[in-house]
Design a protein around this motif. Structure first.
Motif, mmCIF file in Angstrom:
data_model
loop_
_atom_site.group_PDB
_atom_site.id
_atom_site.type_symbol
_atom_site.label_atom_id
_atom_site.label_comp_id
_atom_site.label_asym_id
_atom_site.label_seq_id
_atom_site.Cartn_x
_atom_site.Cartn_y
_atom_site.Cartn_z
ATOM 1 N N LEU A 56 -22.977 89.288 -72.852
ATOM 2 C CA LEU A 56 -22.954 87.852 -73.120
ATOM 3 C C LEU A 56 -22.317 87.543 -74.472
ATOM 4 N N LEU A 57 -22.380 88.511 -75.388
ATOM 5 C CA LEU A 57 -21.798 88.345 -76.718
ATOM 6 C C LEU A 57 -20.410 88.989 -76.812
ATOM 7 N N ALA A 58 -19.804 89.269 -75.664
ATOM 8 C CA ALA A 58 -18.434 89.799 -75.558
ATOM 9 C C ALA A 58 -18.274 91.219 -76.092
ATOM 10 N N ALA A 59 -19.289 92.039 -75.893
ATOM 11 C CA ALA A 59 -19.201 93.452 -76.281
ATOM 12 C C ALA A 59 -19.587 94.322 -75.084
ATOM 13 N N ARG A 60 -18.923 95.460 -74.947
ATOM 14 C CA ARG A 60 -19.234 96.412 -73.876
ATOM 15 C C ARG A 60 -20.211 97.456 -74.410
ATOM 16 N N THR A 61 -21.030 98.003 -73.515
ATOM 17 C CA THR A 61 -22.027 98.998 -73.906
ATOM 18 C C THR A 61 -21.802 100.288 -73.134
ATOM 19 N N VAL A 62 -21.882 101.414 -73.857
ATOM 20 C CA VAL A 62 -21.804 102.738 -73.236
ATOM 21 C C VAL A 62 -23.009 103.544 -73.704
ATOM 22 N N VAL A 63 -23.710 104.150 -72.760
ATOM 23 C CA VAL A 63 -24.809 105.059 -73.086
ATOM 24 C C VAL A 63 -24.247 106.468 -73.068
ATOM 25 N N ALA A 64 -24.485 107.202 -74.142
ATOM 26 C CA ALA A 64 -23.928 108.549 -74.282
ATOM 27 C C ALA A 64 -25.029 109.599 -74.366
ATOM 28 N N GLY A 65 -24.692 110.789 -73.893
ATOM 29 C CA GLY A 65 -25.573 111.943 -74.071
ATOM 30 C C GLY A 65 -26.774 112.001 -73.151
ATOM 31 N N MET A 66 -26.675 111.383 -71.988
ATOM 32 C CA MET A 66 -27.810 111.397 -71.069
ATOM 33 C C MET A 66 -28.017 112.808 -70.519
ATOM 34 N N ALA A 111 -30.856 98.290 -70.153
ATOM 35 C CA ALA A 111 -30.171 97.298 -69.326
ATOM 36 C C ALA A 111 -30.129 95.939 -70.025
ATOM 37 N N GLU A 112 -31.209 95.562 -70.707
ATOM 38 C CA GLU A 112 -31.249 94.283 -71.422
ATOM 39 C C GLU A 112 -30.289 94.276 -72.610
ATOM 40 N N ILE A 113 -30.219 95.385 -73.323
ATOM 41 C CA ILE A 113 -29.277 95.478 -74.441
ATOM 42 C C ILE A 113 -27.858 95.306 -73.927
ATOM 43 N N ALA A 114 -27.527 95.966 -72.811
ATOM 44 C CA ALA A 114 -26.178 95.857 -72.241
ATOM 45 C C ALA A 114 -25.896 94.426 -71.788
ATOM 46 N N ALA A 115 -26.874 93.780 -71.148
ATOM 47 C CA ALA A 115 -26.685 92.404 -70.684
ATOM 48 C C ALA A 115 -26.479 91.462 -71.868
ATOM 49 N N ASN A 116 -27.285 91.612 -72.905
ATOM 50 C CA ASN A 116 -27.139 90.778 -74.107
ATOM 51 C C ASN A 116 -25.774 90.999 -74.747
ATOM 52 N N ALA A 117 -25.377 92.265 -74.867
ATOM 53 C CA ALA A 117 -24.083 92.580 -75.491
ATOM 54 C C ALA A 117 -22.941 91.979 -74.681
#
Length: 131
Positions: A73-83, A65-71
């Protein structure tokens, strides 16, 4: 998992593959590495492949969640794959909603989502995408 987690650049997307447990210092280093890679390369997306992770605890959920929030803020989207199903069940049981994260069944679908292409559907499916 100890030490360093590689952050690979594929065009405008960063690919991170997690295997096994993620220790505190490794998680902090990974967050920093991803942030620096976003700023340094101008990528617009981050895919975190967790297909090699069998157990997720509250720590790993918080790190994702922190990685996604940081990304974000830096104008990048995050997708978690393979759960894995067991991981999804554990996250729900822990009450972790992972705001800011999108999910995809595979790295291929995650890359399609971030590159703006129509996600791949399963053969014989109803045409609905599975994310």
């Amino acid at each position: 998992m100890t030490g360093h987690v590689p952050v690979l650049r594929l065009g405008d997307i960063l690919l991170v593959t997690l295997q096994g447990d993620l220790g505190d210092s490794t998680a902090q280093q990974l967050q920093q590495d991803i942030g620096e890679a976003i700023v340094g390369s101008g990528v617009t997306g981050v895919v975190i492949d967790i297909s090699g992770v069998e157990i997720v605890d509250s720590f790993l959920g918080r790190v994702l969640a922190e990685i996604a929030a940081n990304a974000t803020l830096l104008a990048a989207r995050t997708v978690v794959a393979g759960m894995r199903p067991a991981v999804a069940i554990t996250l729900v049981e822990l009450g972790l909603t992972l705001p800011g994260l999108r999910t995809a069944l595979s790295t291929e679908v995650a890359l399609d989502l971030l590159s703006g292409q129509q996600p791949v559907t399963r053969a014989g499916g109803s045409g609905q995408e599975r994310r």
